[in-house]
Design an enzyme around this catalytic site. Structure first.
Site, short mmCIF file in Angstrom:
data_model
loop_
_atom_site.label_atom_id
_atom_site.label_comp_id
_atom_site.label_asym_id
_atom_site.label_seq_id
_atom_site.Cartn_x
_atom_site.Cartn_y
_atom_site.Cartn_z
N HIS A 195 0.85 -1.18 0.00
CA HIS A 195 0.00 0.00 0.00
C HIS A 195 0.88 1.22 0.00
O HIS A 195 1.81 1.32 0.78
CB HIS A 195 -0.88 0.02 1.25
N CYS A 250 -0.55 2.07 -5.20
CA CYS A 250 -1.29 3.27 -5.59
C CYS A 250 -0.31 4.41 -5.79
O CYS A 250 0.64 4.55 -5.03
CB CYS A 250 -2.29 3.66 -4.51
#
Lengths: 340, 512
Positions: free
Chosen positions: A103, A145
């Site tokens: 992440h 991301c």
């Protein structure tokens, strides 16, 4: 975790020995009690390929996967007691492939939900590697991301970088395994791995072929490539330069005479390659990259971005807020204490 | 009435004032809080700041421009009329100068007095010498006695080329296309010998070997010779089950089915997942030497050439890794006699991997049974010295550059000590560079070790980068909540003190 294990399987299949691969894995999925298929990690809902399988060597797992250890692996600044298998023993002839997933957000990547590494840290680590001639070329791949922000700070030569998504974009998972109730692999990694399946040890496919395969519609994000630091044309850079172990052998002529005479023939150059994988999967879920979680993050991240995008405004408002809140506090304290 | 009087004499208790509270005590308590904070500030400062000791930058920068070079002194004696010393020296010196590059860091001087130093090389020109021979630092070489221009020219060309190969072997890159065969310099190596049976259960295996005696007889002198350069640790083992990760190709050869290894097979020959070839007790680089015995199933095993025919060779080198020899015929016990060719191959492989240059192509004979000549040793030492000097200089320069560039990088006492040690050793190496090659090498090795140690010091890890808003986020909740009441208390106390003073001033004229 399936992301990193998939990449690990690919480089191993292309001939990199385990001793040259450093796999950092949260490693909390395969034997998690919530995993319905104990000891297995599948990259697809079809569950036809078990990545955890019979022969994997995780060098750093669980709580050893920290930002500090990762930087130490890259820069080689280790305690003298650290064994060879945990070191990146590269030199000026090594091509290093670094794959990271987890992440992340604008210029950072989370490690184990409690730490994060920033783009500056990686850039500095690469510069230190370059200064000590610990690599010939680096291929940096990141699937997270806003991945492309992670390589934006690099400044050392001979680095080719690619990421899965632009600033403000999420990297989405490829599919959900309904039996496990989680998503199993990210789109970017899935398509890269699928492309890699067509590559074998003697393949002539180039990096350009890999980058041409990138398709924003399939990824649901805009994968990026940064090649300004790389001084070879990428359409002449073979995939196997980074993904394949091309150690070469040379045959010695038979020894006949007693005195020293060495006549080696037919030698080729060796490229010792070393690979680093980092997977900073979350410790909360069984397997990482749950879609919901990603959305949760994007909310958080947008705050960070807003703050970063307009620094002057943030400074004055921040200051203003600090003083107003302090003033309020003073006023309250004073009021209470002055009350007779 | 009486009740009313009582209330007048004993005033009612003010709930906001405690009986034991006095302004003095309150101020002392407040002052002690501030004292603790003020005393803690230096502590906090020293714990959160990064210790960055200054490095001797100017001395390091001064080394950057220096070109390393070592002098070689050669004394020529001539017993050939057609080749007087002066003419030979001027010709050969000219030829060598054309050939040598500045970057090779060597200058060859021809001296007239052989006694000037022990390091002087002696070249004797003779007629009737078939094969040039080497003994210590002496070279005896044959020259054509004819005095026509052509044979004089060819003799001197040959002499120059032999000297060039002996004194300054061309970098390996120019000799073959395997520039990275030679391992990087390390003060310590571990040499591991393994007798590897693919499958001893198949009935074709060697169970024991006279490794110690064979090593002593064939490799001992070589290791001794190289001991000034490296420190070797030797280990050996016998393994009885070591499967290959692939299966060799079956080919027909002279009417029999044999098994062959293609060039690609050789590169993946070592099954690193399943073979344990060296112990992991230290982090020294390991040179592996493997005698591989194929199982009955894969016997005999040959190395194939590009056309797929078996070659006569049974040994190969994996660059920087080690050497492998395949044994097809052997006894269950490998005695000294059987081990002789194996260890001869190992010796060749070891010398190749360590970078001992080959003798010049023109046949040259070693006089006594030295493992390799003094000339080769000297050339290797010169090359290693130059590599170490350049490597440690680069490392020092990059340490300085990185420390300046990365503001969060700590520089501890031990790092500074190592940098200074490396710098001193490097400067010494430059000082003695031309007079004593051995000392120069020792200094360069020391500089190399210390500079790497300084660079790889675990304490040298740059602190992680934290953006400014992270710092605010950490400090604000900690300090704002403490600072606000403390500051407020001071302000309040100050106001109270002022008020008391004003009242005191107002009261004073009355009493006076």
């Amino acid at each position: 975790m399936a992301n990193a294990l998939g990449m690990y399987r690919t480089v191993k299949r292309l001939g990199i020995p385990d001793s040259n691969i450093i796999l950092m894995l949260a490693d909390d999925a395969a034997c998690n009690s919530r995993n319905k298929f104990p000891g297995c990690v599948y990259p697809a809902a079809a569950r036809d390929l078990d990545l955890y399988g019979d022969n994997i060597e995780v060098d750093y797992r669980g709580y050893e996967v920290t930002v500090e250890n990762f930087i130490r692996v890259l820069t080689g600044r280790m305690d003298s007691s650290v064994p060879r298998s945990k070191r990146l023993l590269s030199d000026d002839r090594s091509n290093v492939f670094v794959y990271m997933t987890g992440h992340g957000g604008n210029e950072f990547l989370k490690f184990q939900d409690n730490e994060e590494i920033s783009a500056f840290d990686i850039a500095d680590a690469f510069e230190q590697m370059w200064q000590k001639k610990r690599y010939n070329e680096i291929f940096f791949m990141i699937d997270t991301c806003q991945a492309n922000t992670m390589y934006s700070k690099f400044y050392s030569p001979n680095i080719l970088a690619t990421g899965s998504s632009k600033l403000d974009e999420n990297s989405y998972s490829y599919e959900n395994d309904m039996d496990l109730g989680i998503s199993v692999i990210d789109r970017f990694t899935h398509y890269v791995l699928r492309f890699m399946e067509s590559v074998n040890k003697t393949s002539q496919a180039t990096m350009q072929d890999l980058f041409d395969m990138y398709d924003p519609d399939k990824f649901a994000s805009h994968a990026g490539v940064r090649s300004d630091l790389f001084n070879r044309p990428i359409d002449q850079t073979l995939i196997t330069d980074f993904f394949g172990g091309v150690s070469q052998a040379e045959v010695l002529a038979p020894e006949e005479e007693f005195y020293y005479s060495s006549t080696p023939e037919g030698g080729h150059q060796q490229e010792s390659e070393s690979f680093t994988h980092v997977d900073s999967a979350t410790t909360s879920g069984a397997v990482k990259s749950n879609n919901d979680e990603i959305h949760g993050y994007s909310d958080l991240l947008s705050v960070v971005q807003d703050l970063q995008r307009e620094p002057p405004k943030r400074d004055t408002t921040g200051l203003f807020r600090t003083w107003v809140s302090s003033g309020l506090m003073f006023a309250l304290v004073a009021w209470v204490s002055m009350r007779k | 009435m009486s009740e009313k009087q009582e209330t007048e004499t004993i005033p009612p208790k003010d709930p906001s004032k405690l009986t034991f509270e006095s302004a003095f005590t309150r101020r002392r308590i407040l002052a002690s809080y501030w004292l603790v904070i003020l005393l803690a500030v230096p502590l906090w400062w020293s714990y959160t700041s990064i210790s960055r000791l200054s490095l001797p930058e100017s001395r390091i920068q001064a080394l950057a421009g220096k070109q390393w070079h070592s002098d070689i002194r050669v004394h020529v004696k001539s017993n050939v009329k057609a080749h007087p010393v002066d003419a030979v020296v001027s010709d050969v010196a000219r030829l060598l100068k054309e050939d040598l590059k500045e970057s090779e860091g060597v200058s060859i001087q021809f001296v007239t007095d052989s006694k000037s130093s022990a390091d002087t090389y002696e070249v004797t020109l003779n007629t009737n010498v078939e094969r040039a021979s080497l003994r210590g630092r002496k070279l005896t070489i044959g020259m054509l006695p004819d005095d026509d221009a052509e044979s004089i020219e060819s003799s001197r060309l040959r002499l120059a080329s032999v000297l060039r190969h002996l004194l300054v072997p061309p970098p390996p890159a120019e000799r073959s296309n395997s520039p990275q065969r030679v391992v990087k310099y390390s003060p310590r190596y571990r040499v591991s010998f393994t007798l590897l049976n693919e499958d001893s259960a198949s009935g074709k295996a060697a169970y024991t070997w006279d490794m110690q005696q064979a090593f002593g007889a064939h490799l001992g002198p070589t290791i001794d010779r190289l001991s000034p350069l490296h420190n070797f640790t030797v280990e050996s083992q016998v393994q009885f089950h070591a499967p290959l990760a692939f299966s060799p190709k079956a080919v027909e050869h002279e009417g029999k089915i044999v098994h062959g290894l293609t060039h690609e097979d050789l590169t993946v020959f070592v099954n690193s997942a399943e073979w344990t070839l060296s112990s992991a007790v230290s982090n020294d680089p390991v040179l592996h030497f493997v005698a591989f015995i194929p199982s009955k199933e894969h016997d005999p095993l040959y190395i194939l050439d590009d056309e797929g025919h078996p070659t006569t060779s049974n040994a190969f080198i994996l660059p920087q890794w080690g050497g492998i020899i395949i044994l097809n015929q052997h006894q269950p016990h490998l005695n000294m006699f059987a081990l002789r060719p194996i260890f001869q191959t190992f010796k060749t492989q070891l010398l190749t991997l360590l970078g001992v240059a080959d003798l010049p192509p023109a046949g040259i004979q070693l006089d006594n049974n030295e493992p390799f000549s003094q000339w080769q040793f000297d050339a290797l030492m010169r090359r290693r010295t130059m590599e170490n000097v350049e490597e440690s200089r680069d490392t020092l320069l990059s340490i300085v550059k990185l420390v300046n560039q990365i503001q969060n990088m700590p520089v501890g006492k031990d790092v500074k000590g190592d940098v200074l040690g490396a710098l001193n050793a490097l400067e010494h190496a430059f000082e003695v560079g031309s007079s004593s090659p051995m000392k120069a090498f020792k200094y360069s090795a020391k500089a190399f070790i210390l500079s790497s140690k300084a660079f790889f010091n675990p304490g040298n890890l740059g602190m992680l980068y934290f953006p400014a808003e992270h710092k605010y986020a950490v400090y604000t909740p900690l300090f704002a909540s403490i600072a606000a009441p403390l500051v407020a208390a001071v302000v309040r106390e100050f106001l109270a003190w002022k008020k008391a003073r004003r009242e005191g001033l107002a009261e004073r004229p009355k009493t006076d």
